[in-house]
Design a protein around this motif. Structure first.
Motif, PDB file in Angstrom:
ATOM      1  N   LEU A 128       0.795  -1.226   0.000  1.00 41.68           N
ATOM      2  CA  LEU A 128       0.000   0.000   0.000  1.00 41.68           C
ATOM      3  C   LEU A 128       0.831   1.282   0.000  1.00 41.68           C
ATOM      4  CD1 LEU A 128      -2.516  -1.109   2.793  1.00 41.68           C
ATOM      5  CD2 LEU A 128      -2.918  -1.119   0.325  1.00 41.68           C
ATOM      6  N   ILE A 129       2.163   1.122   0.015  1.00 38.36           N
ATOM      7  CA  ILE A 129       3.000   2.313   0.180  1.00 38.36           C
ATOM      8  C   ILE A 129       2.882   3.276  -1.000  1.00 38.36           C
ATOM      9  CG2 ILE A 129       5.360   3.147   0.422  1.00 38.36           C
ATOM     10  CD1 ILE A 129       4.679   1.763   2.884  1.00 38.36           C
ATOM     11  N   ARG A 130       2.901   2.732  -2.198  1.00 40.87           N
ATOM     12  CA  ARG A 130       2.911   3.605  -3.375  1.00 40.87           C
ATOM     13  C   ARG A 130       1.849   3.136  -4.363  1.00 40.87           C
ATOM     14  NH1 ARG A 130       6.975   7.041  -4.954  1.00 40.87           N
ATOM     15  NH2 ARG A 130       8.317   6.149  -3.353  1.00 40.87           N
ATOM     16  N   GLN A 131       0.741   3.850  -4.382  1.00 40.40           N
ATOM     17  CA  GLN A 131      -0.405   3.430  -5.183  1.00 40.40           C
ATOM     18  C   GLN A 131      -0.798   4.514  -6.182  1.00 40.40           C
ATOM     19  OE1 GLN A 131      -3.192   0.746  -3.479  1.00 40.40           O
ATOM     20  NE2 GLN A 131      -1.163  -0.153  -3.694  1.00 40.40           N
ATOM     21  N   HIS A 132      -1.535   4.101  -7.210  1.00 37.57           N
ATOM     22  CA  HIS A 132      -2.063   5.092  -8.158  1.00 37.57           C
ATOM     23  C   HIS A 132      -3.200   5.888  -7.536  1.00 37.57           C
ATOM     24  CE1 HIS A 132       0.398   4.148 -11.514  1.00 37.57           C
ATOM     25  NE2 HIS A 132      -0.060   2.911 -11.674  1.00 37.57           N
TER      26      HIS A 132
ATOM     27  N   ALA B  49      13.139   1.182   8.899  1.00 39.84           N
ATOM     28  CA  ALA B  49      13.423   2.520   8.371  1.00 39.84           C
ATOM     29  C   ALA B  49      12.259   3.456   8.623  1.00 39.84           C
ATOM     30  CB  ALA B  49      13.707   2.437   6.873  1.00 39.84           C
ATOM     31  N   PHE B  50      12.565   4.731   8.586  1.00 40.83           N
ATOM     32  CA  PHE B  50      11.527   5.757   8.639  1.00 40.83           C
ATOM     33  C   PHE B  50      11.059   6.045   7.214  1.00 40.83           C
ATOM     34  CE2 PHE B  50      13.792   6.607  12.641  1.00 40.83           C
ATOM     35  CZ  PHE B  50      12.735   6.790  13.512  1.00 40.83           C
ATOM     36  N   ARG B  51       9.741   6.101   7.030  1.00 38.48           N
ATOM     37  CA  ARG B  51       9.203   6.396   5.694  1.00 38.48           C
ATOM     38  C   ARG B  51       8.227   7.568   5.764  1.00 38.48           C
ATOM     39  NH1 ARG B  51       9.708   2.672   1.565  1.00 38.48           N
ATOM     40  NH2 ARG B  51       9.040   4.533   0.432  1.00 38.48           N
ATOM     41  N   GLU B  52       8.251   8.377   4.703  1.00 33.41           N
ATOM     42  CA  GLU B  52       7.419   9.574   4.653  1.00 33.41           C
ATOM     43  C   GLU B  52       5.938   9.234   4.824  1.00 33.41           C
ATOM     44  OE1 GLU B  52       7.760  11.774   1.009  1.00 33.41           O
ATOM     45  OE2 GLU B  52       5.912  12.889   1.405  1.00 33.41           O
ATOM     46  N   ILE B  53       5.292   9.992   5.721  1.00 34.25           N
ATOM     47  CA  ILE B  53       3.861   9.809   5.911  1.00 34.25           C
ATOM     48  C   ILE B  53       3.132  11.147   5.831  1.00 34.25           C
ATOM     49  CG2 ILE B  53       3.863  10.062   8.433  1.00 34.25           C
ATOM     50  CD1 ILE B  53       1.914   7.631   8.468  1.00 34.25           C
ATOM     51  N   SER B  54       3.909  12.221   5.857  1.00 35.04           N
ATOM     52  CA  SER B  54       3.329  13.556   5.734  1.00 35.04           C
ATOM     53  C   SER B  54       4.396  14.511   5.244  1.00 35.04           C
ATOM     54  CB  SER B  54       2.811  14.041   7.090  1.00 35.04           C
ATOM     55  OG  SER B  54       2.440  15.403   7.017  1.00 35.04           O
ATOM     56  N   SER B  55       3.961  15.478   4.464  1.00 34.29           N
ATOM     57  CA  SER B  55       4.864  16.483   3.948  1.00 34.29           C
ATOM     58  C   SER B  55       4.213  17.826   4.239  1.00 34.29           C
ATOM     59  CB  SER B  55       5.035  16.264   2.447  1.00 34.29           C
ATOM     60  OG  SER B  55       6.132  16.989   1.979  1.00 34.29           O
ATOM     61  N   CYS B  56       4.894  18.655   5.044  1.00 33.75           N
ATOM     62  CA  CYS B  56       4.306  19.932   5.453  1.00 33.75           C
ATOM     63  C   CYS B  56       5.129  21.073   4.875  1.00 33.75           C
ATOM     64  CB  CYS B  56       4.275  20.034   6.975  1.00 33.75           C
ATOM     65  SG  CYS B  56       3.314  18.714   7.755  1.00 33.75           S
TER      66      CYS B  56
ATOM     67  N   ARG C 212      -0.730   4.953   4.262  1.00 30.44           N
ATOM     68  CA  ARG C 212       0.550   4.743   4.925  1.00 30.44           C
ATOM     69  C   ARG C 212       0.377   4.679   6.447  1.00 30.44           C
ATOM     70  NH1 ARG C 212       5.205   7.945   1.327  1.00 30.44           N
ATOM     71  NH2 ARG C 212       4.780   6.766  -0.575  1.00 30.44           N
ATOM     72  N   THR C 213      -0.623   5.382   6.957  1.00 28.58           N
ATOM     73  CA  THR C 213      -0.906   5.284   8.387  1.00 28.58           C
ATOM     74  C   THR C 213      -1.399   3.876   8.717  1.00 28.58           C
ATOM     75  OG1 THR C 213      -1.557   7.608   8.365  1.00 28.58           O
ATOM     76  CG2 THR C 213      -2.137   6.333  10.314  1.00 28.58           C
ATOM     77  N   LEU C 214      -2.240   3.340   7.841  1.00 26.30           N
ATOM     78  CA  LEU C 214      -2.741   1.981   8.024  1.00 26.30           C
ATOM     79  C   LEU C 214      -1.579   0.988   8.025  1.00 26.30           C
ATOM     80  CD1 LEU C 214      -5.991   0.608   6.542  1.00 26.30           C
ATOM     81  CD2 LEU C 214      -3.927  -0.777   6.315  1.00 26.30           C
TER      82      LEU C 214
END
Length: 437
Positions: A282-286, A353-360, A401-403
């Motif tokens: 589910l990390i990178r979806q259309h 690893a840490f993965r992006e979940i939000s971009s502010c 990504r939260t899920l």
RNA sequence: GGAGGGGUGGCCGAGUGGUUGAAGGCGGUGGAUUCGAAAUCCACUGUAGGUUCACGCCUACCGCGGGUUCGAAUCCCGCCUCCUCCGCCA
């Protein structure tokens, strides 16, 4: 769009910022071209205005003469006006060409960078600001294995529907997705002062130009075939697009600021150029779901707003008990429109690893200039000239990504997944999802 | 999908092709009057670009884009959008 005054007064400053972004030479030399175009444009405008002024006075004379019945004199002046007509037309045509080139070049220039933005080429050069929580030390299975054992994710069948990079959530999985959306929205609207919006998931080309996805990144978008209501149209890649453009071509009253909106939308991304990355799961979806936070604020208060907005996104991670770190993106990694950007990265035990979940992001006045969004400052109760507002946005959060993060951070030895306590009211009180026997 | 009617300044609302950037009203700001307020009176009250040290001056904009004309808010064409009625539909 950059402040045209900065561009005209200090082109070298603009070039310096471009170099911090590792921009290529053609982009850097376009700065000089823009200065040249501006000079040409001003000269043509001056000449055209002069000719038009002359035409206007002569036309008024014609009107006066016609009323007095002096036909012959009027005809003489008509001929005089007609003489200037061709030159005006030629100037307008040349001006249109110059404006078109100027527009194309200036829309292709990225935003200036905040002093805090570190130098660098890619994500390895991003700067860690802080961490929260204690990551679990064991390496779990990936969220795909966890979810399939729970029977809440069907990757195989989703490909029948639309191919790779889609997913079907089932049962408690679908409910978890829905619960997260409502949890996010409820926290932001009731505790953080955001007004919730429901918006179109399709936007015209000009709207995507406003926020900066276009003209440069058309390949990342899904474009609709043909025109929609007379214009090119695209599926939105983020709620940032419709929400930030909501007040385009408006002058907001100073006392309305700051304006804070949040919106849940699906997001559609073609993920062009990401072949081979995060292909599983589910990390990178259309198509994915996101709750977005958007601010409109006076430029002087943008930095403070940026910290607050980031804090609002962090609150969600903290409530869910998900360990994360905050990164300041470097010049080579920060997005086209951003002035400064924090990424929130959540801990994924399966990847260690840490993965992006939000971009502010703080866009300063860059997006506002592109979309004609202004506000009228209040100065001692008197009305001042309209000026560009600052815009900001951040994910609060990316739902899929939260899920993923919940599955991996809360999976137990028996394969069950504990629902974070804060989320349970939105899950009908369910405390744990257990594998089907 | 079919038929009809609209889009003018912050808002309402006039507008015969020629001092109409746009009457009038409301709202707003400043001033006069008042012990204060209401009422009344006077003035100001759009955006962008160019030019000027500055006062100012010039240009453009009446949904958007083209056209006709010496001159367009006003005439013509295309588009967008809103409203009403009919049909269809979640």
């Amino acid at each position: 769009m950059l402040d045209p005054r900065i561009l005209a007064d200090d082109p070298d400053l603009v070039k310096a910022h471009l170099m911090r972004r590792n921009a290529d030479d053609s982009l850097i030399s376009s700065v000089d071209r823009l200065v040249e175009l501006r000079d040409n444009r001003n000269a043509l405008i001056a000449e055209g205005d002069e000719l038009r002024a002359a035409r206007n006075t002569l036309s008024k004379q014609i009107g006066a003469l016609m009323r007095e019945g002096k036909r012959d004199e009027a005809e003489g002046i008509k001929a005089e006006v007609a003489a200037g007509k061709d030159r005006i037309a030629a100037i307008d045509e040349e001006l249109a060409q110059i404006e078109a080139e100027r527009h194309a070049l200036s829309m292709a220039l990225p935003n200036l960078l905040h002093d805090d933005v570190p130098p660098g080429n890619g994500d390895e050069d991003n700067l860690e600001v802080r961490r929260w929580g204690t990551p679990r030390e064991d390496a779990t299975e990936s969220h795909v294995e966890i979810a399939e054992k729970l029977g809440i994710l069907d990757v195989e069948r989703s490909t029948k529907l639309a191919g790779a990079r889609f997913a079907v959530l089932k049962g408690h999985g679908a409910r978890l997705e829905r619960a997260l959306i409502n949890f996010f929205l409820d926290v932001h609207t009731t505790e953080h002062g955001y007004e919730e919006l429901m918006v179109p998931y399709i936007a015209h080309r000009s709207i995507l130009e406003g926020t900066g996805q276009l003209p440069k990144f058309e390949a990342d978008l899904f474009k609709l075939q043909g025109e929609l209501n007379g214009q090119d149209a695209f599926l939105i890649p983020t709620a940032e697009v419709p929400v930030t453009n909501l007040h385009r071509e408006e002058i907001l009253a100073g006392e309305e600021l700051p304006k804070k909106y949040c919106a849940f939308t699906p997001c559609f991304r073609s993920e062009a150029g990401s072949a081979g990355k995060d292909v599983r799961g589910l990390i990178r979806q259309h198509q994915f779901h996101k709750v977005e936070l958007v601010w409109f604020v006076e430029p002087e208060k943008a930095e403070e707003a940026h910290e607050q907005l980031t804090g609002h996104a962090e609150t969600i991670l903290q409530r869910l008990g998900l360990p994360y770190r905050v990164m300041t993106l470097c010049g080579g990694d920060i997005s086209f429109s951003a002035h400064k950007c924090y990424d929130l990265e959540v801990w994924l035990p399966s990847q260690g690893a840490f993965r992006e979940i939000s971009s502010c992001s703080n866009f300063d006045t860059f997006q506002a200039r592109r979309m004609g969004l202004r506000y009228r400052p209040e100065t001692d109760g008197k009305k001042a000239k309209p000026r560009a507002a600052a815009t900001l946005n951040g994910s609060g959060l990316a739902v899929g990504r939260t899920l993923v993060a919940i599955l991996e951070n809360y999976v137990q030895d028996d394969g069950s997944v504990v629902i974070p306590e804060a989320l349970r009211p939105w899950m009908g009180g369910i405390e744990r999802i257990t594998p089907k026997a």
